[in-house]
Scaffold this active site. Structure first.
Site, PDB file in Angstrom:
ATOM      1  N   TYR A 265      38.511  18.678  80.628  1.00 55.11           N
ATOM      2  CA  TYR A 265      39.437  19.683  80.095  1.00 55.11           C
ATOM      3  C   TYR A 265      38.756  21.047  79.967  1.00 55.11           C
ATOM      4  CZ  TYR A 265      42.423  22.033  76.651  1.00 55.11           C
ATOM      5  OH  TYR A 265      43.204  22.944  75.996  1.00 55.11           O
TER       6      TYR A 265
ATOM      7  N   GLY B 192      45.687  33.266  66.181  1.00 52.68           N
ATOM      8  CA  GLY B 192      45.606  33.883  67.501  1.00 52.68           C
ATOM      9  C   GLY B 192      46.777  34.819  67.795  1.00 52.68           C
TER      10      GLY B 192
ATOM     11  N   ASP C 198      43.121  27.815  74.483  1.00 59.33           N
ATOM     12  CA  ASP C 198      42.768  26.411  74.307  1.00 59.33           C
ATOM     13  C   ASP C 198      43.425  25.949  73.012  1.00 59.33           C
ATOM     14  OD1 ASP C 198      41.651  23.941  74.080  1.00 59.33           O
ATOM     15  OD2 ASP C 198      39.646  24.656  73.562  1.00 59.33           O
TER      16      ASP C 198
HETATM   17  N1  AAT Z   1      38.910  22.239  73.037  1.00 57.24           N
HETATM   18  C1  AAT Z   1      39.794  21.136  73.147  1.00 57.24           C
HETATM   19  C2  AAT Z   1      40.572  20.934  71.942  1.00 57.24           C
HETATM   20  C3  AAT Z   1      41.720  21.600  71.640  1.00 57.24           C
HETATM   21  S1  AAT Z   1      41.491  22.500  70.312  1.00 57.24           S
HETATM   22  C4  AAT Z   1      42.828  23.450  69.906  1.00 57.24           C
HETATM   23  C5  AAT Z   1      42.409  24.386  68.764  1.00 57.24           C
HETATM   24  O1  AAT Z   1      43.455  25.349  68.571  1.00 57.24           O
HETATM   25  C6  AAT Z   1      42.178  23.736  67.378  1.00 57.24           C
HETATM   26  O2  AAT Z   1      40.852  23.972  66.975  1.00 57.24           O
HETATM   27  C7  AAT Z   1      43.191  24.420  66.465  1.00 57.24           C
HETATM   28  O3  AAT Z   1      42.727  24.622  65.148  1.00 57.24           O
HETATM   29  C8  AAT Z   1      43.392  25.735  67.210  1.00 57.24           C
HETATM   30  N2  AAT Z   1      44.630  26.461  66.875  1.00 57.24           N
HETATM   31  C9  AAT Z   1      45.856  25.941  66.635  1.00 57.24           C
HETATM   32  N3  AAT Z   1      46.743  26.912  66.365  1.00 57.24           N
HETATM   33  C10 AAT Z   1      46.079  28.094  66.446  1.00 57.24           C
HETATM   34  C11 AAT Z   1      46.453  29.465  66.268  1.00 57.24           C
HETATM   35  N4  AAT Z   1      47.714  29.803  65.947  1.00 57.24           N
HETATM   36  N5  AAT Z   1      45.498  30.424  66.425  1.00 57.24           N
HETATM   37  C12 AAT Z   1      44.224  30.080  66.751  1.00 57.24           C
HETATM   38  N6  AAT Z   1      43.815  28.804  66.927  1.00 57.24           N
HETATM   39  C13 AAT Z   1      44.722  27.814  66.776  1.00 57.24           C
HETATM   40  C14 AAT Z   1      42.986  21.448  72.439  1.00 57.24           C
HETATM   41  C15 AAT Z   1      43.585  20.083  72.283  1.00 57.24           C
HETATM   42  C16 AAT Z   1      44.732  19.740  73.205  1.00 57.24           C
HETATM   43  C17 AAT Z   1      45.456  18.490  72.728  1.00 57.24           C
HETATM   44  C18 AAT Z   1      46.379  17.906  73.741  1.00 57.24           C
HETATM   45  N7  AAT Z   1      47.182  16.806  73.217  1.00 57.24           N
END
Ligand code: AAT
Length: 291
Positions: free
Chosen positions: A64, A141, A159
């Site tokens: 990923y 974000g 991500d």
């Molecule tokens: N790196 C692979 C894992 C992820 S992480 C997705 C990240 O997005 C999480 O750490 C979460 O806290 C963050 N996140 C969620 N909403 C926001 C936002 N509004 N602003 C900033 N960060 C955010 C991806 C997983 C994919 C899962 C598939 N089923």
């Protein structure tokens, strides 16, 4: 639910739940945004779970993180300024840092507990934070992008977790508009865009929005991730109006020479899989290309 197993149950994939055998729960906490859990699995190494949904496992995270990062960055010459939204575990940062042309890596993650937990339990992922080009912002974000000056980034990588909870707005049209605004002409975005087996309706809507907003090119690519629902996940790859970007033919290949020697070599990404990742099954092709 079987005792001693973790099952990933969610209304986003009703009627199915992938399970992993749990050796030991290593961390459980509740942040301002979500439940955070880390466990040691018997066959996929350590696993990070947010609100009951697997975010990464040590064994397959490469499939990923490498793809969501190198698909955009290998498609443009000399990326310099890169923004990551979400990705608090640091894995995408680790991948961006392989690109020697990059001068600045901004990241905006909403949940500082994700960053702390990654640093404590996933050192080979959080290693991304050791790059001095990285600037970490803790915040939403959506708000961050609204305040970014126009046209400053070469690439934005979203991500993001699934569209339930804090990531919901990251799948909506106004958010894509702020990304397009933040990109230079011919700049590129790569976003987590869910599974063709489970979420064709979500993908359809994202594609329709992106075709209106990104006047360069709009494409869906995918990769296999055994521990994500349905075993695959896709990405939207789009570019803004300006120098044309042909995502399907990487012009900025990443080679072993350009990688910092402090990082383990790439496990998944190469130029052939880059090109192959844009080939779609007919049922998905029909929907995505008709939008
Ligand atoms: N790196 C692979 C894992 C992820 S992480 C997705 C990240 O997005 C999480 O750490 C979460 O806290 C963050 N996140 C969620 N909403 C926001 C936002 N509004 N602003 C900033 N960060 C955010 C991806 C997983 C994919 C899962 C598939 N089923």
């Amino acid at each position: 639910v079987l005792p001693g197993w973790f099952s990933e149950i969610s209304p986003l994939w009703p009627g199915e739940a992938h399970s992993l055998k749990v050796e030991k729960i290593l961390f459980q906490g509740k942040s301002d945004y979500q439940n955070v859990m880390v466990f040691q699995s018997s066959t996929y190494g350590k696993v990070l779970v947010l609100d009951g949904v697997i975010q990464l496992t040590e064994r397959d995270e490469c499939a990923y993180q490498e793809m969501i990062t190198h698909l955009p960055l290998c498609s443009i010459p000399n990326p310099k300024k890169v923004l990551v939204i979400g990705g608090g575990d640091g894995g995408v940062l680790r991948e961006v840092s392989r690109h020697s042309s990059v001068e600045q890596i901004d990241i905006c993650e909403i949940d500082k507990m994700v960053v702390e937990v990654a640093k404590q339990f996933f050192p080979d992922v959080a290693v991304g934070y050791e790059d001095p080009r990285v600037n970490l912002h803790i915040g939403d974000g959506v708000a961050f992008l609204k305040n970014v000056p126009a046209g400053i980034y070469d690439a934005v990588i979203v991500d993001s977790s699934d569209p339930i909870g804090p990531a919901q707005e990251l799948f909506e049209k106004p958010f894509f508009e702020t990304i397009a605004r933040a990109l230079r002409p011919g700049g590129v975005v790569s976003t987590q865009a869910e599974s063709i087996w489970l979420h064709m309706h979500i993908i359809e809507e994202i594609v329709a929005n992106c075709r209106q907003i990104f006047k360069g090119s709009v494409n869906y690519a995918w990769t296999t991730v055994p521990t994500y629902p349905s075993g695959m996940i896709g990405f939207m790859l789009c570019s803004t109006e300006g120098p044309a970007v042909d995502f399907k033919n990487p012009i900025n290949p990443i080679d072993d020479e350009s990688e910092p020697k402090t990082l383990a070599p790439l496990k998944f990404y190469n130029s052939e899989i880059h090109q192959a990742s844009f080939c779609l099954p007919s049922f998905a092709k029909r929907v995505i290309e008709s939008k």
